[in-house]
Write a protein that holds these residues in place. Structure first.
Motif, PDB file in Angstrom:
ATOM      1  N   GLN A  80       1.153  -1.530   0.101  1.00 16.42           N
ATOM      2  CA  GLN A  80       0.167  -0.278  -0.123  1.00 16.42           C
ATOM      3  C   GLN A  80       0.894   1.318   0.131  1.00 16.42           C
ATOM      4  N   ARG A  81       0.350   2.073  -0.427  1.00 19.13           N
ATOM      5  CA  ARG A  81       0.977   3.732  -1.324  1.00 19.13           C
ATOM      6  C   ARG A  81       2.673   3.021  -1.055  1.00 19.13           C
ATOM      7  N   THR A  82       2.664   2.844  -2.294  1.00 18.56           N
ATOM      8  CA  THR A  82       4.131   2.424  -2.840  1.00 18.56           C
ATOM      9  C   THR A  82       5.054   3.686  -2.610  1.00 18.56           C
ATOM     10  N   GLN A  83       6.697   3.736  -2.076  1.00 16.85           N
ATOM     11  CA  GLN A  83       7.254   4.701  -2.138  1.00 16.85           C
ATOM     12  C   GLN A  83       8.638   4.036  -2.910  1.00 16.85           C
ATOM     13  N   GLN A  84       9.331   5.028  -2.942  1.00 16.13           N
ATOM     14  CA  GLN A  84      10.272   4.645  -4.268  1.00 16.13           C
ATOM     15  C   GLN A  84      11.808   3.038  -3.703  1.00 16.13           C
ATOM     16  N   GLU A  85      12.258   3.383  -2.228  1.00 13.58           N
ATOM     17  CA  GLU A  85      12.414   3.048  -1.843  1.00 13.58           C
ATOM     18  C   GLU A  85      11.636   1.019  -1.967  1.00 13.58           C
ATOM     19  N   ASP A  86      10.828   0.661  -2.415  1.00 14.88           N
ATOM     20  CA  ASP A  86       9.856  -0.711  -2.495  1.00 14.88           C
ATOM     21  C   ASP A  86      10.552  -1.367  -3.576  1.00 14.88           C
ATOM     22  N   SER A  87      10.585   0.199  -4.618  1.00 17.07           N
ATOM     23  CA  SER A  87      11.197  -1.056  -6.312  1.00 17.07           C
ATOM     24  C   SER A  87      12.111  -1.993  -5.534  1.00 17.07           C
ATOM     25  N   ALA A  88      11.685  -3.144  -6.122  1.00 16.98           N
ATOM     26  CA  ALA A  88      12.214  -4.433  -6.850  1.00 16.98           C
ATOM     27  C   ALA A  88      11.789  -5.776  -6.798  1.00 16.98           C
ATOM     28  N   VAL A  89      12.627  -6.418  -7.223  1.00 19.88           N
ATOM     29  CA  VAL A  89      12.074  -7.340  -7.971  1.00 19.88           C
ATOM     30  C   VAL A  89      11.370  -8.609  -6.173  1.00 19.88           C
ATOM     31  N   TYR A  90      10.341  -9.267  -6.516  1.00 16.14           N
ATOM     32  CA  TYR A  90       9.163  -9.552  -5.406  1.00 16.14           C
ATOM     33  C   TYR A  90       9.750 -11.393  -6.213  1.00 16.14           C
ATOM     34  N   LEU A  91      10.186 -11.850  -5.145  1.00  9.65           N
ATOM     35  CA  LEU A  91      10.577 -13.183  -5.466  1.00  9.65           C
ATOM     36  C   LEU A  91       9.432 -13.784  -4.704  1.00  9.65           C
ATOM     37  N   CYS A  92       8.613 -15.111  -5.277  1.00  7.72           N
ATOM     38  CA  CYS A  92       7.953 -15.929  -4.842  1.00  7.72           C
ATOM     39  C   CYS A  92       8.486 -17.492  -4.819  1.00  7.72           C
ATOM     40  N   ALA A  93       8.675 -17.998  -4.062  1.00  6.13           N
ATOM     41  CA  ALA A  93       8.888 -19.779  -4.023  1.00  6.13           C
ATOM     42  C   ALA A  93       8.366 -20.512  -3.670  1.00  6.13           C
ATOM     43  N   SER A  94       7.994 -21.789  -3.893  1.00  8.67           N
ATOM     44  CA  SER A  94       7.089 -22.636  -2.800  1.00  8.67           C
ATOM     45  C   SER A  94       8.487 -23.997  -2.722  1.00  8.67           C
ATOM     46  N   SER A  95       7.298 -24.984  -1.732  1.00 11.04           N
ATOM     47  CA  SER A  95       8.209 -26.101  -1.259  1.00 11.04           C
ATOM     48  C   SER A  95       7.387 -27.073  -0.855  1.00 11.04           C
ATOM     49  N   LEU A  96       7.529 -28.669  -1.261  1.00 15.39           N
ATOM     50  CA  LEU A  96       6.323 -29.134  -1.618  1.00 15.39           C
ATOM     51  C   LEU A  96       5.801 -29.507   0.411  1.00 15.39           C
ATOM     52  N   ALA A  97       7.039 -29.493   1.155  1.00 10.72           N
ATOM     53  CA  ALA A  97       6.724 -29.948   2.340  1.00 10.72           C
ATOM     54  C   ALA A  97       6.855 -28.267   3.282  1.00 10.72           C
ATOM     55  N   ALA A  98       6.617 -28.890   4.670  1.00 15.33           N
ATOM     56  CA  ALA A  98       6.618 -27.887   5.549  1.00 15.33           C
ATOM     57  C   ALA A  98       7.950 -27.928   6.533  1.00 15.33           C
ATOM     58  N   GLY A  99       8.388 -26.218   6.033  1.00 17.33           N
ATOM     59  CA  GLY A  99       9.028 -25.945   6.915  1.00 17.33           C
ATOM     60  C   GLY A  99      10.673 -26.753   5.556  1.00 17.33           C
ATOM     61  N   LEU A 100      11.607 -25.923   6.169  1.00 17.97           N
ATOM     62  CA  LEU A 100      13.129 -26.413   4.858  1.00 17.97           C
ATOM     63  C   LEU A 100      14.113 -27.193   6.039  1.00 17.97           C
ATOM     64  N   ASP A 101      13.639 -27.545   6.513  1.00 18.85           N
ATOM     65  CA  ASP A 101      14.965 -28.729   7.653  1.00 18.85           C
ATOM     66  C   ASP A 101      15.263 -30.417   7.249  1.00 18.85           C
ATOM     67  N   SER A 102      14.208 -30.515   6.202  1.00 25.44           N
ATOM     68  CA  SER A 102      14.580 -31.899   5.708  1.00 25.44           C
ATOM     69  C   SER A 102      15.493 -31.604   3.745  1.00 25.44           C
ATOM     70  N   GLY A 103      16.413 -32.927   4.164  1.00 23.19           N
ATOM     71  CA  GLY A 103      17.073 -32.438   2.980  1.00 23.19           C
ATOM     72  C   GLY A 103      16.301 -32.794   1.967  1.00 23.19           C
ATOM     73  N   ALA A 104      15.590 -33.347   1.115  1.00 21.53           N
ATOM     74  CA  ALA A 104      14.378 -33.621   0.394  1.00 21.53           C
ATOM     75  C   ALA A 104      13.406 -32.303  -0.198  1.00 21.53           C
ATOM     76  N   ASN A 105      13.787 -31.213   0.576  1.00 23.56           N
ATOM     77  CA  ASN A 105      12.951 -29.767   0.562  1.00 23.56           C
ATOM     78  C   ASN A 105      13.253 -28.930   0.536  1.00 23.56           C
ATOM     79  N   VAL A 106      13.491 -28.568  -1.357  1.00 26.46           N
ATOM     80  CA  VAL A 106      14.374 -27.179  -0.979  1.00 26.46           C
ATOM     81  C   VAL A 106      13.425 -26.731  -2.359  1.00 26.46           C
ATOM     82  N   LEU A 107      13.101 -25.227  -2.020  1.00 25.36           N
ATOM     83  CA  LEU A 107      12.483 -24.080  -3.084  1.00 25.36           C
ATOM     84  C   LEU A 107      12.322 -23.909  -4.031  1.00 25.36           C
ATOM     85  N   THR A 108      11.428 -23.987  -4.907  1.00 26.69           N
ATOM     86  CA  THR A 108      11.569 -23.664  -6.438  1.00 26.69           C
ATOM     87  C   THR A 108      10.932 -22.071  -6.245  1.00 26.69           C
TER      88      THR A 108
END
Lengths: 118, 116
Positions: A80-108
């Motif tokens: 809301q009410r964007t400011q110049q300092e908000d200029s950036a790339v906003y990245l979204c990532a998802s992973s299969l399971a909850a949390g990231l502590d499992s070796g099989a669970n990585v972000l896409t």
């Protein structure tokens, strides 16, 4: 879908305007993350969802930033009410399971939404 | 503050040269470590990860990284780079047991330019 989809890819906003950025994670992915990447910097954590629950919003820089994931799939990041300092790339990532502590669970990651505030 | 440091901001190499990109983190506990790559115009992709076991991990495209706990380091290496390795490389860490264990913390990145 096959990957994480983000829209719009590019957004130009005048200072003071509200913007909404959308993220479609990989179908069935439980975890969803938003990151902010300023020019020449690494991604900075904004917020984390596990299904529809927002478990961590410690990275949101101000109360102008708001994220939701009401049905546990698509997520929207609103600024809301964007400011110049908000200029950036906003990245979204998802992973299969909850949390990231499992070796099989990585972000896409998605390709990101580039926001420019004039 | 917990952080990840990548001291090389921009590295320029000729094709076939050997590569080593530095990464250090500041946290005394257990960590999970990653290297991500971002090719021009593309999204972030996972190169390799370390969670436990053999500290020398091999990733895609001939990259490898070694976790040295005593040095708090996870440097990325490749014996012979190619022009197609031109990209931005990000080191990242999960701090296990820290309140932020639900997120990956990224370094500021190293831009790698390969001269053909």
């Amino acid at each position: 879908g096959a990957g994480v989809s983000q829209s719009p890819r590019y957004k130009v906003a005048k200072r003071g305007q509200d913007v909404a950025l959308r993220c479609d994670p990989i179908s069935g992915h439980v975890s969803l993350f938003w990151y902010q990447q300023a020019l020449g910097q690494g991604p900075e954590f904004l917020t984390y969802f596990q299904n529809e629950a927002q478990l961590d919003k410690s990275g949101l820089p101000s109360d102008r930033f708001f994220a939701e994931r009401p049905e546990g799939s698509v997520s929207t990041l609103k600024i809301q009410r964007t400011q110049q300092e908000d200029s950036a790339v906003y990245l979204c990532a998802s992973s299969l399971a909850a949390g990231l502590d499992s070796g099989a669970n990585v972000l896409t990651f998605g390709a990101g939404s580039r926001l420019t505030v004039l | 503050a917990q952080s990840v440091s990548q001291h090389n901001h921009h590295v320029i190499l000729s094709e076939a040269a050997s590569l080593e990109l530095g990464c250090n983190y500041s946290y005394g506990g257990t960590v999970n470590l990653f290297w991500y790559v971002q090719y021009p115009g593309q999204h972030l992709q996972l190169l390799l990860k370390y969670f436990s076991g053999d500290p020398l991990v091999k990733g895609i495209k001939g990259f490898e990284a070694e976790f040295i706990k005593s040095k708090f380091s996870f440097n990325l290496r490749k014996p012979s780079v190619q022009w197609s390795d031109t990209a931005e490389y990000f080191c990242a860490v999960i701090l296990i047991g820290y309140s932020s264990a639900s997120k990956i913390i990224f370094g500021s990145g190293t831009r790698l330019s390969i001269r053909p």
